[in-house]
Enzyme design. Sequence first.
Site, PDB file in Angstrom:
ATOM      1  N   ASP A  78      65.800   3.451  36.487  1.00 20.49           N
ATOM      2  CA  ASP A  78      65.651   4.679  37.631  1.00 20.49           C
ATOM      3  C   ASP A  78      66.205   3.948  38.987  1.00 20.49           C
ATOM      4  OD1 ASP A  78      63.529   3.333  38.310  1.00 20.49           O
ATOM      5  OD2 ASP A  78      62.034   4.873  38.225  1.00 20.49           O
ATOM      6  N   CYS A 119      62.447   0.018  35.814  1.00 22.73           N
ATOM      7  CA  CYS A 119      61.976   1.040  36.872  1.00 22.73           C
ATOM      8  C   CYS A 119      61.191   0.256  37.706  1.00 22.73           C
ATOM      9  CB  CYS A 119      61.154   2.073  36.282  1.00 22.73           C
ATOM     10  SG  CYS A 119      59.554   1.779  35.307  1.00 22.73           S
ATOM     11  N   THR A 122      57.828  -0.659  38.079  1.00 23.30           N
ATOM     12  CA  THR A 122      56.803  -1.510  37.260  1.00 23.30           C
ATOM     13  C   THR A 122      57.236  -1.786  35.866  1.00 23.30           C
ATOM     14  OG1 THR A 122      55.783   0.619  36.393  1.00 23.30           O
ATOM     15  CG2 THR A 122      54.785  -0.160  38.290  1.00 23.30           C
ATOM     16  N   HIS A 178      55.251 -10.205   9.432  1.00 21.70           N
ATOM     17  CA  HIS A 178      55.319  -9.609  10.619  1.00 21.70           C
ATOM     18  C   HIS A 178      55.885  -8.182  10.264  1.00 21.70           C
ATOM     19  CE1 HIS A 178      53.636 -12.775  12.700  1.00 21.70           C
ATOM     20  NE2 HIS A 178      54.637 -13.575  12.335  1.00 21.70           N
ATOM     21  N   HIS A 219      57.587 -11.490  16.331  1.00 22.55           N
ATOM     22  CA  HIS A 219      56.373 -10.836  15.843  1.00 22.55           C
ATOM     23  C   HIS A 219      56.661  -9.238  15.707  1.00 22.55           C
ATOM     24  CE1 HIS A 219      53.137 -14.287  15.768  1.00 22.55           C
ATOM     25  NE2 HIS A 219      54.563 -14.679  15.370  1.00 22.55           N
TER      26      HIS A 219
HETATM   27  C1  RB5 Z   1      59.212   5.185  41.132  1.00 20.14           C
HETATM   28  O1  RB5 Z   1      58.626   5.414  42.159  1.00 20.14           O
HETATM   29  C2  RB5 Z   1      58.003   4.646  39.993  1.00 20.14           C
HETATM   30  O2  RB5 Z   1      56.987   5.231  39.753  1.00 20.14           O
HETATM   31  C3  RB5 Z   1      58.876   4.263  38.848  1.00 20.14           C
HETATM   32  O3  RB5 Z   1      60.013   3.468  39.083  1.00 20.14           O
HETATM   33  C4  RB5 Z   1      57.901   3.536  37.989  1.00 20.14           C
HETATM   34  O4  RB5 Z   1      57.568   2.321  38.342  1.00 20.14           O
HETATM   35  C5  RB5 Z   1      56.906   4.293  36.935  1.00 20.14           C
HETATM   36  O5  RB5 Z   1      56.363   3.697  35.979  1.00 20.14           O
END
Ligand code: RB5
Length: 149
Positions: free
Chosen positions: A7, A64, A66, A132, A97
């Site tokens: 994203d 993304c 996180t 596994h 695994h």
């Molecule tokens: C975008 O702001 C953020 O929410 C997305 O990139 C991600 O971290 C969502 O889990």
Amino acid sequence: MIAIGCDHAGFDLKPHVISVLEELGLPYQDFGTFSTDSVDYPVYGARAAQAVASGQCEKGIVLCGTGVGISMAVSKIPGIRCVCCSDCYSAVMSRQHNDANMIALGARVVGSELAKMILRLWLTTDFQADRHARRVDLIGRLEKGESIE
Ligand code: RB5
């Protein structure tokens, strides 16, 4: 072939991902997004994940902010085992695994050098199978709604 999806929050990490793939001589297909304009991570994660699930791509890398949201999204696609990863140990173990076929990195969590180190490990570590394999098969049965008791 390695699928890439991200994203807007993961976009700036993508060139670093591509540099590792080029270093390892691995071809890739980029499913977007292609700018920092705000988009919905499930859309781009799913495009990459569907390429992995169909066999068009062997593995997938999704990015993304996180790594969390996009890993949740791609793991809803049957056949996808995605690790949301920010350390080297989990990168190795998720291959050995769990036979993880996708990895999600958080561009707001890991720096580019750590991300590259994680990816080098993840892309070059093989599944150990043996006991596994039985456990990974059980994950597949859960995905089909089967009881594993
Ligand atoms: C975008 O702001 C953020 O929410 C997305 O990139 C991600 O971290 C969502 O889990």
